[in-house]
Design an enzyme around this catalytic site. Structure first.
Site, mmCIF file in Angstrom:
data_model
loop_
_atom_site.group_PDB
_atom_site.id
_atom_site.type_symbol
_atom_site.label_atom_id
_atom_site.label_comp_id
_atom_site.label_asym_id
_atom_site.label_seq_id
_atom_site.Cartn_x
_atom_site.Cartn_y
_atom_site.Cartn_z
ATOM 1 N N ASP A 204 34.354 48.751 34.500
ATOM 2 C CA ASP A 204 35.554 48.581 35.558
ATOM 3 C C ASP A 204 36.486 48.361 35.415
ATOM 4 O O ASP A 204 37.165 46.971 34.773
ATOM 5 C CB ASP A 204 34.578 48.172 36.217
ATOM 6 C CG ASP A 204 35.216 47.795 38.189
ATOM 7 O OD1 ASP A 204 34.800 48.965 38.753
ATOM 8 O OD2 ASP A 204 35.718 46.925 38.343
ATOM 9 N N GLU A 253 26.180 47.869 17.156
ATOM 10 C CA GLU A 253 24.527 47.229 16.168
ATOM 11 C C GLU A 253 23.956 48.333 16.467
ATOM 12 O O GLU A 253 22.921 48.313 16.179
ATOM 13 C CB GLU A 253 24.803 45.549 16.879
ATOM 14 C CG GLU A 253 25.678 45.038 15.868
ATOM 15 C CD GLU A 253 25.624 43.528 17.121
ATOM 16 O OE1 GLU A 253 24.152 43.712 18.093
ATOM 17 O OE2 GLU A 253 26.224 42.222 16.635
HETATM 18 C C1 GLC Z 1 36.762 49.936 40.837
HETATM 19 C C2 GLC Z 1 35.581 50.782 41.546
HETATM 20 C C3 GLC Z 1 35.829 49.968 43.017
HETATM 21 C C4 GLC Z 1 35.982 48.986 43.214
HETATM 22 C C5 GLC Z 1 37.019 47.963 41.876
HETATM 23 C C6 GLC Z 1 36.985 47.117 42.134
HETATM 24 O O1 GLC Z 1 37.979 50.947 40.637
HETATM 25 O O2 GLC Z 1 35.553 51.633 41.501
HETATM 26 O O3 GLC Z 1 34.557 50.944 43.745
HETATM 27 O O4 GLC Z 1 36.064 48.037 44.218
HETATM 28 O O5 GLC Z 1 37.322 48.805 40.400
HETATM 29 O O6 GLC Z 1 35.751 46.290 41.281
#
Ligand code: GLC
Length: 551
Positions: A204, A253
């Site tokens: 993310d 790993e």
């Molecule tokens: C990313 C995710 C989104 C989230 C953001 C913060 O863009 O896809 O859904 O709100 O990160 O974590």
């Protein structure tokens, strides 16, 4: 599962947003047992992997992207044993499992953040996050005028004159990636899931972890002037790759090595840094998702991204939809193309239209669906891996008309209702034409589903000849015949509205983006997203041509 090191290079990955997929226990929130009950369906699609959006314990300030415990399952969604079972059952069906890692921020309910608040200024615990003294008398003002991705100030008061940075919601404090204990804890999390059999990770906001917060901090205007060239204080910094180099060692790993894909909203020229084999190995390419349904734009996106993928030793990814953007069947049917904005993706792609008072009745659903099907077939023919978001296989439109009282997305609240947010693509899936939540679960769903969901339901589409579900299933089955080949070349069509490309084994894909039917020189149509007229590609349609007989 066969230990194929390169499965991710050409995989079709289906994104499950667990809270909105299937609800087994009837509390209105989708859960792991719900997913388990739908494994036959997942297998029937012909996908290679499932990516699960966060299922971790979370107060749900941001749909689960506010994680309170990275190594557990939210009790509302199930248990670790359920997760083990899900991994095992998916593996038995030949489906790999990708989980979401959210390293930029934790939930404010994470024990580390609770400890940091309690421990007070100057404490070691606060060092794991980004606390700064406030400006003005008694530190009553935020340290800078920065704004969060979800609107409003990017700093929130800790109550004692200090403020903490949250790039996203107030409930998502940013971690301090200078700290070895933060780094070590994420390595532990990666091993925890890899040891349980998870095959890959989606990272993310992978471009935001490391920051240079040397004082004096720049103002918002100054920040905007600093080039994003690897040295920007907050974004896409070169030093973030030190983190991923360490992670890569961990992934390697395992046998086969664990895969990873970066969610990095960065300039295309910098995507290869994340996609290099010594970094995460693959990165989302969101260019197709950001393009209008337009031949010239699609062509440019494909040419550029195939070159970028080759340059990094990766394979390209293709994305038309995910849990952050307006669904393609709606996007392509908007009265006017969505205007691009500079903000977070969440505020792009048609939410602009909703914000301007658009309603579901203004969308041309017929044209939107036609183009979404054509775009999906265009994408699925390309070399590299393709990501499908749950409901995309149904051609499901966005739910634009959600009442304010029903909305959950922090972008809606943080923008004072100006930005409708992302709930419209997160409405729980319709499985059957009736029932309290169209087969999603035994009770009502956590976001209200409109009556028109019935006609898009899985059951309805299983029956209907030519349904989007049946179309995509067929395309996924045929794709296996050429997906692993690297062959790709454009074929001249003599028409600027028509794109045609050739793949391995003589397969060809033709998409007509224009208003006039396009006559083909061949009739070997294996699948078409539109009307089945031999030798003709109607407007807004993609056809796949099987290799000419005898080839
Ligand atoms: C990313 C995710 C989104 C989230 C953001 C913060 O863009 O896809 O859904 O709100 O990160 O974590």
């Amino acid at each position: 599962m066969a230990p194929d090191r390169d499965w991710w290079r050409h995989a079709v990955v289906y994104q499950v947003y667990p809270r909105s997929f299937a609800d087994a226990d009837g509390d209105g929130i989708g859960d792991l047992r719900g997913i388990l009950s739908r494994v036959d369906y997942l297998a029937s699609l012909g996908i290679d992997a499932v990516w699960l959006s966060p299922f971790y314990p979370s107060p749900l300030a941001d749909g689960g992207y506010d994680v309170a415990d990275y190594r557990n399952v939210d009790p509302r969604l199930g248990t670790l044993e359920d997760m083990d079972e899900l991994i095992a059952v998916l593996h038995e069906r030949g489906i790999r499992v990708v989980v979401d890692i959210v390293p930029n921020h934790t939930s404010d309910r994470h024990p580390w953040f609770q400890e940091a608040l309690a421990a007070g200024r100057g404490s070691e615990a606060r060092e794991r996050y980004i606390f700064r003294d406030g400006a003005g008398p008694q530190g009553a003002e935020p340290p800078t005028d920065w704004v969060s991705m979800f609107g409003g100030p990017a700093w929130a008061p800790a109550g004692d004159g200090q403020w903490y940075l949250h790039t996203f919601a107030v409930e998502q404090p940013d971690l301090n990636w200078d700290r070895p204990d933060v780094r070590a804890d994420f390595v532990r999390t990666l091993r925890f899931w890899a040891d349980r059999g998870v095959d890959g990770f989606r990272i993310d906001v992978a471009h935001m972890l490391t920051k240079d917060l040397t004082e004096p901090l720049p103002s918002r205007d100054e920040l905007a002037l600093i080039p994003v060239d690897g040295q920007h204080p907050l974004l896409d910094r070169d030093d973030v790759h030190e983190v991923y180099a360490e992670w890569r060692q961990v992934f390697d790993e395992y046998d086969p090595p664990r895969a990873a894909v970066a969610e990095a909203w960065v300039d295309s020229s910098r995507v290869p840094l994340y996609a290099r084999p010594e970094s995460l190995g693959q990165a989302f390419n969101f260019d197709l998702l950001e393009a209008d349904f337009d031949a010239a734009q699609f062509r440019r996106v494909v040419t550029e991204n195939l070159a970028l993928a080759a340059a990094s030793g990766s394979s390209s990814t293709w994305v038309l939809s995910n849990h952050d953007v307006v669904r393609p069947a709606t996007r392509y049917g908007l009265p006017h193309p969505p205007r691009k904005t500079d903000g977070h993706p969440a505020v792009k792609h048609g939410v602009q239209w909703l914000r301007e008072g658009g309603s579901d009745s203004a969308v041309d659903r017929v044209a939107g669906l036609r183009r979404a099907r054509a775009a999906a077939l265009f994408m699925l023919g390309l070399p590299g891996s393709a990501y499908l978001y749950q409901g995309e296989e149904l051609g499901l439109p966005e739910v634009g008309d959600l009442a304010a009282a029903a909305r959950q997305d922090p972008t809606f609240f943080r923008s004072g209702g100006q930005d409708p947010g992302r709930d419209g693509c997160r409405v729980p899936l319709p499985w059957s034409p009736d029932g309290p939540s169209f087969g999603f679960g035994p009770g009502p769903a956590h976001l209200p589903q409109p009556a028109w969901f019935a006609e898009y339901s899985v059951a309805a589409q299983e029956e209907a000849v030519g349904s989007t579900l049946r179309l995509l299933r067929r395309a996924l089955a045929l794709r296996r015949r050429f997906a692993e080949t690297a062959v790709f070349e454009w074929v001249d069509t003599g028409d600027p509205d028509v794109l045609r490309y050739r793949r391995g084994g003589g397969w060809e894909v033709v998409t007509n983006f224009g208003p006039a039917p396009y006559d083909l020189d061949r009739i070997e149509m294996a699948v078409t997203s539109g009307l089945n007229i031999m030798g003709v590609v109607p407007p807004d349609t993609t056809v796949w041509l099987a290799p000419a007989s005898g080839a």
